[in-house]
Design a protein around this motif. Structure first.
Motif, PDB file in Angstrom:
ATOM      1  N   VAL A 174      38.921  38.092  25.248  1.00 18.80           N
ATOM      2  CA  VAL A 174      37.800  38.442  26.132  1.00 18.80           C
ATOM      3  C   VAL A 174      36.515  38.626  25.316  1.00 18.80           C
ATOM      4  O   VAL A 174      35.425  38.306  25.791  1.00 18.80           O
ATOM      5  CB  VAL A 174      38.067  39.693  27.013  1.00 18.80           C
TER       6      VAL A 174
ATOM      7  N   LEU B 156      42.712  32.595  30.365  1.00 13.67           N
ATOM      8  CA  LEU B 156      43.620  32.928  31.471  1.00 13.67           C
ATOM      9  C   LEU B 156      45.065  32.657  31.064  1.00 13.67           C
ATOM     10  O   LEU B 156      45.966  33.471  31.307  1.00 13.67           O
ATOM     11  CB  LEU B 156      43.282  32.092  32.713  1.00 13.67           C
TER      12      LEU B 156
ATOM     13  N   MET C   4      30.852  33.935  36.500  1.00 14.15           N
ATOM     14  CA  MET C   4      30.633  35.302  35.988  1.00 14.15           C
ATOM     15  C   MET C   4      29.419  35.904  36.662  1.00 14.15           C
ATOM     16  O   MET C   4      28.328  35.386  36.555  1.00 14.15           O
ATOM     17  CB  MET C   4      30.421  35.215  34.485  1.00 14.15           C
TER      18      MET C   4
ATOM     19  N   ALA D 200      50.228  45.056  33.460  1.00 10.28           N
ATOM     20  CA  ALA D 200      49.988  43.685  33.938  1.00 10.28           C
ATOM     21  C   ALA D 200      48.802  43.666  34.897  1.00 10.28           C
ATOM     22  O   ALA D 200      47.963  42.763  34.859  1.00 10.28           O
ATOM     23  CB  ALA D 200      51.240  43.155  34.626  1.00 10.28           C
TER      24      ALA D 200
ATOM     25  N   VAL E 136      45.485  43.986  33.042  1.00  8.33           N
ATOM     26  CA  VAL E 136      45.187  42.727  32.346  1.00  8.33           C
ATOM     27  C   VAL E 136      44.628  41.720  33.343  1.00  8.33           C
ATOM     28  O   VAL E 136      43.600  41.077  33.105  1.00  8.33           O
ATOM     29  CB  VAL E 136      46.444  42.155  31.645  1.00  8.33           C
ATOM     30  N   ALA E 137      45.293  41.597  34.497  1.00  7.23           N
ATOM     31  CA  ALA E 137      44.857  40.619  35.500  1.00  7.23           C
ATOM     32  C   ALA E 137      43.477  40.983  36.055  1.00  7.23           C
ATOM     33  O   ALA E 137      42.614  40.127  36.206  1.00  7.23           O
ATOM     34  CB  ALA E 137      45.879  40.533  36.623  1.00  7.23           C
TER      35      ALA E 137
ATOM     36  N   PHE F   5      40.874  41.666  32.253  1.00 10.11           N
ATOM     37  CA  PHE F   5      40.810  40.602  31.257  1.00 10.11           C
ATOM     38  C   PHE F   5      40.749  39.229  31.919  1.00 10.11           C
ATOM     39  O   PHE F   5      40.081  38.326  31.429  1.00 10.11           O
ATOM     40  CB  PHE F   5      42.014  40.682  30.308  1.00 10.11           C
ATOM     41  N   MET F   6      41.487  39.060  33.021  1.00 13.74           N
ATOM     42  CA  MET F   6      41.480  37.769  33.700  1.00 13.74           C
ATOM     43  C   MET F   6      40.429  37.743  34.811  1.00 13.74           C
ATOM     44  O   MET F   6      40.351  36.773  35.567  1.00 13.74           O
ATOM     45  CB  MET F   6      42.872  37.460  34.261  1.00 13.74           C
TER      46      MET F   6
ATOM     47  N   LEU G  60      40.063  39.135  37.665  1.00 11.54           N
ATOM     48  CA  LEU G  60      40.434  39.030  39.073  1.00 11.54           C
ATOM     49  C   LEU G  60      39.567  39.977  39.906  1.00 11.54           C
ATOM     50  O   LEU G  60      39.214  39.674  41.042  1.00 11.54           O
ATOM     51  CB  LEU G  60      41.914  39.395  39.233  1.00 11.54           C
TER      52      LEU G  60
ATOM     53  N   SER H 239      34.952  35.939  43.159  1.00 11.98           N
ATOM     54  CA  SER H 239      34.331  35.732  44.468  1.00 11.98           C
ATOM     55  C   SER H 239      35.149  34.774  45.326  1.00 11.98           C
ATOM     56  O   SER H 239      35.107  34.829  46.546  1.00 11.98           O
ATOM     57  CB  SER H 239      32.915  35.179  44.272  1.00 11.98           C
ATOM     58  N   GLU H 240      35.914  33.890  44.666  1.00  6.18           N
ATOM     59  CA  GLU H 240      36.677  32.875  45.392  1.00  6.18           C
ATOM     60  C   GLU H 240      37.795  33.504  46.224  1.00  6.18           C
ATOM     61  O   GLU H 240      38.719  34.118  45.687  1.00  6.18           O
ATOM     62  CB  GLU H 240      37.293  31.901  44.393  1.00  6.18           C
TER      63      GLU H 240
ATOM     64  N   LEU I  16      39.947  31.786  47.888  1.00  6.38           N
ATOM     65  CA  LEU I  16      41.133  30.954  47.659  1.00  6.38           C
ATOM     66  C   LEU I  16      41.953  31.487  46.491  1.00  6.38           C
ATOM     67  O   LEU I  16      43.172  31.473  46.511  1.00  6.38           O
ATOM     68  CB  LEU I  16      40.707  29.516  47.353  1.00  6.38           C
ATOM     69  N   LEU I  17      41.238  31.978  45.484  1.00  6.22           N
ATOM     70  CA  LEU I  17      41.895  32.518  44.298  1.00  6.22           C
ATOM     71  C   LEU I  17      42.805  33.681  44.673  1.00  6.22           C
ATOM     72  O   LEU I  17      43.940  33.775  44.221  1.00  6.22           O
ATOM     73  CB  LEU I  17      40.821  32.983  43.319  1.00  6.22           C
TER      74      LEU I  17
ATOM     75  N   VAL J 124      45.925  32.499  46.301  1.00  5.98           N
ATOM     76  CA  VAL J 124      46.903  31.997  45.327  1.00  5.98           C
ATOM     77  C   VAL J 124      47.646  33.151  44.664  1.00  5.98           C
ATOM     78  O   VAL J 124      48.875  33.141  44.575  1.00  5.98           O
ATOM     79  CB  VAL J 124      46.203  31.133  44.249  1.00  5.98           C
ATOM     80  N   VAL J 125      46.902  34.168  44.233  1.00 10.55           N
ATOM     81  CA  VAL J 125      47.531  35.281  43.519  1.00 10.55           C
ATOM     82  C   VAL J 125      48.485  36.032  44.440  1.00 10.55           C
ATOM     83  O   VAL J 125      49.632  36.310  44.077  1.00 10.55           O
ATOM     84  CB  VAL J 125      46.449  36.234  42.957  1.00 10.55           C
TER      85      VAL J 125
END
Lengths: 236, 97
Positions: free
Chosen positions: A93, A213, B1, B51, B54-55, B58-59, B61, B65-66, B68-69, B72-73
């Motif tokens: 990150v 990711l 971002m 977890a 992190v999601a 760091f990821m 989430l 804004s999406e 759809l994302l 999926v999750v």
């Protein structure tokens, strides 16, 4: 069907060579890439999910044998590896942050550190595997797990055939995870090369984010593997 | 971002990193304490919390804004739940001999 602003973007308003012609805006291109990666990670969850499911079923069946087998693994090495992976996720990150704030030196340093942590993880894993080979805990012809007491039942020995299933799951799951790490190291080598050539800018860092990711996902898999494989029935 | 996460993500990143290390330390230590059936529960709850952060952070989430994302999750977690829950319902209730 493009709006005016989108049409302008198509015609090079932002002048970004990374913007492919079938995307209207950089934002749309980035969202599409992100979305694709998350779908891939969804399939990865199901991929590892099958193994976790197999683990849960056998843990239920051979409860004590799994405890005895798990106790033979060095939990301190596992904990160290967890910390190493967490540090590597931090450097990932930070690398993205460096790209977004146009700090090339910091970006290269963070990518190098990520790869260093990744290699350290695999090295520690190698030490751990060697211990298992030396102790004949690798499933196969030379497997031996005789007279190991079941945790909580000092008068009972673990069934070596059942313990062998634990070790088979241990090697398949950690091995598959290590394979993901090796692929991740390949991706980060490529990202480092791209960063070296100065391809990442505050406007364009999509490969970094996508690679990140993937790296974080591999970290999450380990976060579950660690307690399930290393820390069961540890207490005296 | 988005812009708000650009303002000072560093503080968040280091806080998440510290929380993850702390979580690892607690999991490791808790495994050596006799808690009966709660040993596994404690380990899995801490792992899930780790977890999750992190999601979320760091990821990225959190702040995604999406829509759809998110679909999926959530569907990924749902299908994983089906895989685990239906398998365990079968193996847990049937007499295999």
């Amino acid at each position: 069907m493009l709006s005016d602003s989108q049409t302008m973007a198509v015609h090079g308003e932002t002048n970004n060579p990374a913007l492919l012609h079938h995307f209207a805006t950089e934002e749309q291109q980035k969202d599409a890439s992100n979305f694709g990666m998350w779908i891939f990670l969804g399939t990865e969850v199901m991929f590892f999910g099958g193994l976790f499911c197999a683990y849960l079923i056998y843990r239920g069946w051979y409860f004590g044998d799994f405890g005895a087998a798990s106790k033979s693994i060095d939990a301190t090495l596992g904990a160290t590896n967890t910390a190493v992976l967490i540090c590597s996720s931090l450097t990932v990150v930070l690398a993205i942050y460096a790209a977004q704030t146009a700090r090339r030196g910091l970006l290269l340093l963070m990518l190098a550190l990520t790869m260093l942590f990744g290699c350290a993880f695999l090295g520690i894993k190698g030490v751990e595997y060697k211990q298992k080979f030396d102790e004949h805990h690798v499933p196969g012809a030379s497997f031996s797990f005789d007279h190991v007491p079941i945790p909580g039942h000092p008068d009972q020995y673990a069934n070596p055939r059942h313990a062998q299933i634990f070790f088979a799951l241990y090697f398949i799951m950690t091995g598959l995870h290590a394979l993901h790490m090796i692929i991740g190291l390949g991706i980060f080598t490529w990202l480092f090369w791209m960063a070296w050539k100065g391809r990442f800018t505050p406007e364009y860092d999509t490969p970094l984010e996508i690679g990140g990711l993937y790296w974080h996902f591999v970290d999450i898999v380990w976060i579950y593997l660690f307690p399930l494989l290393y820390l069961i029935d540890r207490h005296p | 971002m988005s812009d708000h996460s650009k303002s000072s993500p560093l503080k968040t990143y280091f806080a998440v990193w510290a929380a993850l290390l702390l979580g690892t330390f607690i999991t490791y230590k808790a495994a050596y304490i006799e808690l009966g059936v709660f040993n596994s529960a404690v380990a899995l709850i801490i792992a899930t919390a780790k977890a999750l952060i992190v999601a979320l952070f760091f990821m990225h989430l959190k702040g995604a804004s999406e829509k759809l994302l998110k679909v999926v999750v959530i569907s990924t977690i749902f299908f994983l739940f089906i895989l685990l829950a239906l398998s365990m319902a079968d193996y847990g209730t049937r007499r295999w001999s």
